[in-house]
Design an enzyme around this catalytic site. Structure first.
Site, PDB file in Angstrom:
ATOM      1  N   VAL A 301      -4.287  18.262  13.172  1.00  0.00           N
ATOM      2  CA  VAL A 301      -3.897  17.096  13.971  1.00  0.00           C
ATOM      3  C   VAL A 301      -3.817  15.846  13.094  1.00  0.00           C
ATOM      4  O   VAL A 301      -2.940  14.997  13.287  1.00  0.00           O
ATOM      5  CB  VAL A 301      -4.862  16.896  15.154  1.00  0.00           C
ATOM      6  N   TYR A 442      -6.320  15.184  21.843  1.00  0.00           N
ATOM      7  CA  TYR A 442      -6.610  16.623  21.858  1.00  0.00           C
ATOM      8  C   TYR A 442      -7.301  17.080  20.575  1.00  0.00           C
ATOM      9  O   TYR A 442      -7.422  16.332  19.623  1.00  0.00           O
ATOM     10  CB  TYR A 442      -5.385  17.444  22.207  1.00  0.00           C
ATOM     11  N   GLU A 443      -7.799  18.317  20.623  1.00  0.00           N
ATOM     12  CA  GLU A 443      -8.645  18.894  19.559  1.00  0.00           C
ATOM     13  C   GLU A 443      -9.912  18.073  19.324  1.00  0.00           C
ATOM     14  O   GLU A 443     -10.375  17.904  18.206  1.00  0.00           O
ATOM     15  CB  GLU A 443      -7.862  19.053  18.250  1.00  0.00           C
ATOM     16  N   GLY A 444     -10.452  17.550  20.407  1.00  0.00           N
ATOM     17  CA  GLY A 444     -11.652  16.715  20.329  1.00  0.00           C
ATOM     18  C   GLY A 444     -11.254  15.268  20.221  1.00  0.00           C
ATOM     19  O   GLY A 444     -10.677  14.851  19.218  1.00  0.00           O
ATOM     20  N   GLN A 449     -15.098  12.992  17.586  1.00  0.00           N
ATOM     21  CA  GLN A 449     -15.101  13.066  16.119  1.00  0.00           C
ATOM     22  C   GLN A 449     -16.073  12.050  15.529  1.00  0.00           C
ATOM     23  O   GLN A 449     -16.783  12.330  14.549  1.00  0.00           O
ATOM     24  CB  GLN A 449     -13.694  12.823  15.564  1.00  0.00           C
TER      25      GLN A 449
END
Length: 596
Positions: A301, A442-444, A449
């Site tokens: 990402v 998205y993806e955390g 993070q």
């Protein structure tokens, strides 16, 4: 519809002059024959594919989107996507950085990384189909059984089959410990899995003949929370013994999500009704295995936003040189025209340089991290492998959050260069902004993070990983601190390094008294550390450019000017961010929830 030219010259600068990858790869027996000529050839061929095949499909794919057929529960991708994927497979691109044992070309991650930047600049939505497949490959390679590897990896490596990650459920996103999907054991060693997943990128499509879903679910009597999650491989079609496609597995797309961007990628709701799967790794240890995929996706990402930053910058630059509006405040620059090109105006240059600096900083950062992954996986010295692994763990959340934050800023600034034309769809700029905004989520999410960086990667080991990276910065500052020509870069770098050390200690002490202090400081803290890393890399690149600025190659003058802009205009953001991080949690938590 706009243009994209792969920034090969800057990629070569980063790989050959900044990172000296040929020398670095010679220390890794697996890659000792990968020289500059091979690297340059791959970059040039990758540029042709992305520029000529993928980029022309980006705008049309966004306008058309994917089509869902409720009767057959199938998804059709936009016109040209399937044919482009076929060319991708025939060109061997899927196999670029995969193990030769399974049909891969065995090239390093650091080279594959540059190719993925091109993919994301040319067409992020399309690039997610093969991008997710590579994450599935990495997960199976590390945690799959020998039989699973033999059956599935050659198909993933060739690109004949694609992969997905099925984590999220409607009631739980980040908090995967709440997931409800169930897996029941069968006498033949398989499992029957039932449940529903949402937001599954590339969950159903027509670009490949089979899709391998990596699904999180609970086995009977699993512990509560995240300690009771297992990972399963669930193919769309069950393979026969000879590798051909067999029975259709009952994992079906129930709908595709209507979303603000990446319309060319099918973001699916996936329903499993007793779908047959095979466990990957050990029961109740699924998150450990899935983190291989998740970390690959987080790095991916970051690459998506680097790609969008670069292509948005390129198009804004072309527009700024062509569009005429008003006269320069310092005097007429184009007397033969009715007005001057807008690139003469100071604030237009600020917007362009913001995007340019964030693209070049991200390119250096992600390439550096990719080289560390190669070292982690393949260096013969165990201590070197461990140090590299620690560094990759530290840098991963920063790559995901800092680069996507900056991608949102950069694409917005690039769109702004166009004025009113920026939000008109035919120019293509508003698509980059819409696509870039998704990458923060998205993806955390970037908050997740930030919590991962501060809570897990820094405070949990008392700052050991951060100190190790900080030693590199400290050594560079000490080695170059007496060079007056570099002082404009070294002084602010050293100053920020000291401030990060003090800030980390301060937050750590507060967190002992009140855990909310971590959540309150995490987001600005990550941006401060991100700027520290960019400062370190820009200072190194400026040193190279200073030594070559009189070579006759204007590339180095441009690199030097970009570094100066970064330190003068972007890095000073850290002063505000440090004050925010230090302000504590009281100003956030004092207001009762009922009073909002």
């Amino acid at each position: 519809m706009g243009q994209y030219v792969a920034p090969i010259r800057d990629m070569q600068f980063v790989l050959h002059e900044f990172l000296n990858v040929s020398d670095e790869l010679k220390q890794l027996p697996k890659f000792e024959d990968v020289d500059a000529d091979i690297i340059n050839q791959v970059l040039e061929e990758g540029a042709k594919f992305t520029q000529d095949v993928l980029f022309p499909l980006n705008h049309s794919g966004d306008r058309e989107g994917c089509h869902y057929d409720a009767a057959t529960k199938s998804v059709t991708t936009p016109k040209g996507f399937k044919e482009a994927y076929k060319q991708y497979v025939e060109g061997g691109w899927a196999a670029l950085a995969c193990d030769p044992e399974y049909g891969g070309q065995g090239l390093p991650v650091v080279l594959n990384n540059s190719f993925y930047e091109m993919l994301n600049s040319s067409n992020q939505a399309w690039s997610m189909y093969p991008g997710l497949s590579h994450g599935a490959y990495e997960c199976l390679l590390e945690h799959g059984t020998d039989e699973q590897k033999k059956t599935y990896l050659p198909k993933l490596v060739s690109g004949e089959w694609t992969g997905t990650m099925c984590l999220t459920e409607s009631h739980c996103g980040t908090d995967l410990g709440m997931l409800r999907s169930k897996a029941l054991p069968q006498d033949d060693g398989s499992w029957l899995i039932t449940g529903s997943k949402i937001f599954i990128s590339a969950g159903e499509h027509d670009v490949a003949e089979n899709i391998l879903h990596l699904v999180l679910a609970r086995v009977p009597d699993a512990p509560e929370g995240s300690k009771g999650i297992s990972l399963f491989l669930v193919p769309k079609f069950l393979p026969n013994a000879d590798g051909t496609l067999g029975e259709r597995n009952p994992i079906f797309c129930g709908a595709i999500e209507e979303k603000m961007g990446i319309h060319g990628n099918s973001t699916c709701q996936m329903n499993l009704d007793g779908a047959r799967g095979w466990i990957i790794g050990q029961p109740n240890k699924g998150l450990n295995a899935m983190f291989v995929f998740m970390n690959a996706a987080r790095l991916g990402v970051g690459m998506q936003s680097l790609g969008l930053t670069e292509v948005a910058y390129q198009n804004a630059l072309v527009y700024a040189k062509d569009r005429i509006q008003m006269r320069s405040l310092s005097g007429v620059k184009a007397p033969e025209k009715q007005a001057d090109p807008i690139i003469v105006h100071a604030d237009v240059r600020r917007m362009l340089l913001t995007a340019k600096a964030y693209a070049e900083g991200a390119r250096a950062f992600t390439s550096y991290a990719a080289l560390q992954i190669d070292r982690e996986l393949h260096h013969p010295d165990e201590e070197v492998r461990k140090d590299a692994a620690d560094e990759v763990a530290l840098l991963t959340p920063i790559i995901k959050a800092f680069i996507t934050d900056n991608g949102w800023i950069a694409t917005s600034e690039a769109m702004q260069v166009y004025g009113g034309h920026g939000y008109i769809s035919e120019w293509g700029m508003e698509q980059y902004v819409r696509d870039a905004r998704i990458n923060l989520i998205y993806e955390g999410t970037n908050t997740i993070q930030s919590l991962d960086l501060l809570g897990r990667k820094v405070l949990m080991d008392n700052g050991a990983k951060l100190r190790k990276f900080g030693e590199k910065i400290k050594n560079f500052v000490e080695e170059n601190g007496t060079d007056e020509a570099l002082s404009e870069f070294i002084t602010p770098l050293g100053d920020l390094g000291d401030k990060v050390t003090k800030l980390t200690m301060e937050i750590g002490m507060k967190a002992f008294q009140n855990p909310d202090e971590v959540g309150a400081a995490a987001v600005p803290y990550l941006r401060v550390v991100g700027h520290l890393i960019y400062s370190y890399f820009f200072a190194q690149m400026a040193k190279i450019a200073l030594a070559k600025q009189d070579s006759g190659d204007n590339f180095y003058k441009a690199k030097l000017a970009t570094a100066r802009f970064y330190f003068a205009r972007l890095q000073p953001e850290t002063a505000m961010l440090i004050r925010q991080a230090r302000s504590g949690s009281a100003n956030l938590m004092a207001l009762d929830a009922d009073l909002f």
